[in-house]
Design a protein around this motif. Structure first.
Motif, PDB file in Angstrom:
ATOM      1  N   ILE A  75      14.887 -35.425 -13.605  1.00 51.97           N
ATOM      2  CA  ILE A  75      15.635 -35.995 -12.498  1.00 51.97           C
ATOM      3  C   ILE A  75      15.833 -35.028 -11.203  1.00 51.97           C
ATOM      4  O   ILE A  75      15.911 -35.430 -10.210  1.00 51.97           O
ATOM      5  N   GLY A  76      15.725 -33.477 -11.345  1.00 55.15           N
ATOM      6  CA  GLY A  76      15.919 -32.712 -10.359  1.00 55.15           C
ATOM      7  C   GLY A  76      14.633 -32.651  -9.562  1.00 55.15           C
ATOM      8  O   GLY A  76      13.428 -32.630  -9.989  1.00 55.15           O
ATOM      9  N   VAL A  77      14.605 -32.818  -8.189  1.00 54.82           N
ATOM     10  CA  VAL A  77      13.719 -32.614  -7.139  1.00 54.82           C
ATOM     11  C   VAL A  77      13.524 -31.731  -6.185  1.00 54.82           C
ATOM     12  O   VAL A  77      13.207 -31.651  -5.324  1.00 54.82           O
ATOM     13  N   ASP A  78      14.402 -30.543  -6.778  1.00 54.63           N
ATOM     14  CA  ASP A  78      14.506 -29.417  -5.779  1.00 54.63           C
ATOM     15  C   ASP A  78      13.187 -28.494  -5.232  1.00 54.63           C
ATOM     16  O   ASP A  78      13.094 -27.995  -4.458  1.00 54.63           O
ATOM     17  N   ASN A  79      12.174 -29.026  -6.247  1.00 55.70           N
ATOM     18  CA  ASN A  79      10.705 -28.297  -6.290  1.00 55.70           C
ATOM     19  C   ASN A  79       9.970 -29.158  -5.244  1.00 55.70           C
ATOM     20  O   ASN A  79       8.736 -28.709  -4.974  1.00 55.70           O
ATOM     21  N   VAL A  80      10.319 -30.351  -4.512  1.00 57.05           N
ATOM     22  CA  VAL A  80       9.584 -31.042  -3.843  1.00 57.05           C
ATOM     23  C   VAL A  80      10.485 -31.189  -2.317  1.00 57.05           C
ATOM     24  O   VAL A  80      11.737 -31.224  -2.127  1.00 57.05           O
TER      25      VAL A  80
END
Length: 527
Positions: A75-80
């Motif tokens: 769910i998390g897209v902090d790395n994009v």
């Protein structure tokens, strides 16, 4: 036809690669690459499937010259870098439902662990002690659980908590009154939740609005002795403030699965009383890993092979069922947008996209994105449905949508009205035979024309002999006319002429046409 090529750059269940291959994609599995290694090869790929290890930075995206979609298994897209991906027309997807149950169950496990201090008791018992009188727990039954975030995972936690006979209150700006009733929770503001909750658990993404939502100020407003669980995202809690609140007893216990900086190999919280932590295990079950791998592969393969868009974060979703219905409308929308972009004089300040009749029954967002992609082609050669809205926003273009259920002259109609240097103008189109785009209105003039690859657009006074003169001019320049489409406002009034031709209209032809009697404007068009 060349197969789409996909790179899986993080450890992922093997079923993902199998699904890509079964859906006609070439797939390479290369986990553990350095940023330099990824940058060196990313230009070869149409799709990039990741988990949390790969960091998709602007630097990586600059090298990703063929990339069309990034899929995050989770769910998390902090790395994009989503803004950078959007600016380059790259769709960013996640799988928000694949690990929902797993993460919710981990939060419930953390609640129990906090209430009964299980990790501490386990540790001392194994050390040869028998601390039976030391660890006095509390029951969950009858306690108030405060949810910060009542979306997919939060709603599952709420259902489990209600099953434990807890009272559940929720703070979520997007939670409607009807949905709250359906979930069996009470919707409250944040201050009320802080004051009333015996336990608080967080289930919200990390955004500018939610970062530090449990700040020192917020923790001071909590019910004394509150217990806090965070299995969502690091950064939602001010960790230094939490340490102080644990030391003072304002917070009676905390359980974190996520930290602001990960891996969290050192933290002041490790020495805090009644503090429990796990190394980001919320999605770490066999079932969840398989689910998110399967889902991200299915979503990416669907987009790369059919154009279906599911769980995208920077473009309207377009299901595989919707795609065939919307495809001809989107083709019409992009053509009309391109026409506007080519004929508008000066800067376009606003655009209104209106759907009427059968078109009004469809998902309008992809149609709007397609219109904008056509319009913004006047400014950039690398524009698509993903980055067009961002380019439009950067240029201050005001965009509005209108939906009319009524059916007028045509069974289905799409109209684009724009404001530019010469005022308000509009173009409109319909579909013939359900899938053939046709222009039916141009700048207030009724005209029926297929927008073909190369065309010539002329505005002139309707005078005898004009058609012959323009035909002779094109013949003199060796240009063959394919189709001839004429519309006019009134007899002997202003006329609009659209010609499809077999080759691009050069500036020499435009200059010659402009010298013809009664010509007001000439433009070469390409679609």
């Amino acid at each position: 036809m060349t197969k789409p090529k996909v790179l899986i750059s993080d450890k992922m269940d093997p079923k993902a690669a199998e699904i890509f291959a079964a859906n006609g994609c070439e797939v390479d599995v290369k986990p553990g690459m350095t940023p330099e290694e990824l940058k060196a090869v990313i230009g070869e790929y149409d799709g990039l499937a990741i988990r949390s290890a790969t960091k998709v930075t602007e630097d990586i995206l600059e090298a990703a010259t063929n990339l069309k979609v990034i899929g995050r298994a989770g769910i998390g897209v902090d790395n994009v870098d989503i803004p950078a991906a959007s600016a380059r027309g790259v769709v960013v997807m996640n799988t928000p439902f694949g690990n929902s149950i797993t993460t919710a169950e981990h939060a419930i496990a953390m609640l129990f662990a906090l209430a009964r201090q299980i990790p501490m008791a386990d540790r001392e018992t194994k050390a040869g002690e028998w601390p039976k009188s030391k660890y006095m727990g509390v029951e969950l039954t009858g306690k108030t659980l405060g949810l910060v975030g009542a979306g997919n995972i939060g709603s599952i936690v709420a259902a489990r908590a209600l099953g434990l006979r807890m009272k559940v209150i929720a703070f979520d700006p997007y939670l409607t009154a009807d949905r709250a009733v359906e979930m069996g929770v009470e919707k409250v503001d944040l201050d009320t939740l802080l004051a009333r909750a015996d336990f608080i658990t967080l289930h919200t993404p990390l955004t500018d609005e939610t970062r530090g939502i449990l700040s020192a100020e917020a923790l001071a407003k909590t019910k004394p002795g509150v217990r806090i669980v965070n299995c969502a995202r690091g950064g939602l809690i001010d960790e230094a403030a939490l340490k102080d609140a644990l030391d003072s007893g304002q917070v009676g216990g905390a359980a974190l699965d996520v930290f602001e900086t990960e891996p969290a190999t050192a933290s002041p919280l490790f020495d805090a009383p009644n503090f429990i932590c796990t190394p980001h295990l919320g999605a770490s079950t066999t079932e969840a890993q398989v689910n998110v791998a399967i889902q991200v592969a299915e979503q990416m393969a669907d987009y790369l092979t059919t154009g279906g868009i599911t769980n995208a974060l920077n473009v309207p979703s377009l299901s595989a069922e919707e795609a065939p219905k919307l495809k001809p409308y989107m083709a019409l929308a992009e053509q009309l947008g391109s026409l506007v972009g080519q004929i508008a004089t000066g800067n376009i300040s606003s655009v209104a996209i209106e759907v009427e009749g059968a078109a009004a029954e469809l998902n309008q967002k992809p149609i709007t994105a397609a219109v904008l992609a056509g319009i913004m082609g006047r400014y950039s050669q690398s524009v698509n449905m993903v980055n067009a809205p961002y380019l439009a926003k950067e240029r201050g273009l005001e965009v509005s949508e209108i939906r009319n259920q009524r059916e007028g002259t045509y069974h289905t109609l799409l109209r684009v009205t724009y404001v530019a240097e010469k005022g308000k103008r509009s173009v409109a189109g319909t579909l013939f035979g359900s899938d053939a785009p046709r222009l039916v209105e141009l700048a207030g003039v009724n005209i029926e024309a297929a927008l073909e690859k190369e065309m010539m657009y002329i505005v002139n006074e309707d005078t005898p002999g004009f058609i012959g003169r323009i035909g002779s001019l094109l013949g003199d320049h060796g240009i063959n006319i394919g189709n001839f489409n004429l519309g006019r406002r009134a007899a002997t009034g202003e006329a609009v002429l659209l010609l499809s031709v077999d080759q691009p209209i050069g500036q020499d032809v435009i200059d010659a046409a402009c010298k013809l009697e009664s010509v007001k404007r000439v433009k070469g068009l390409s679609f």
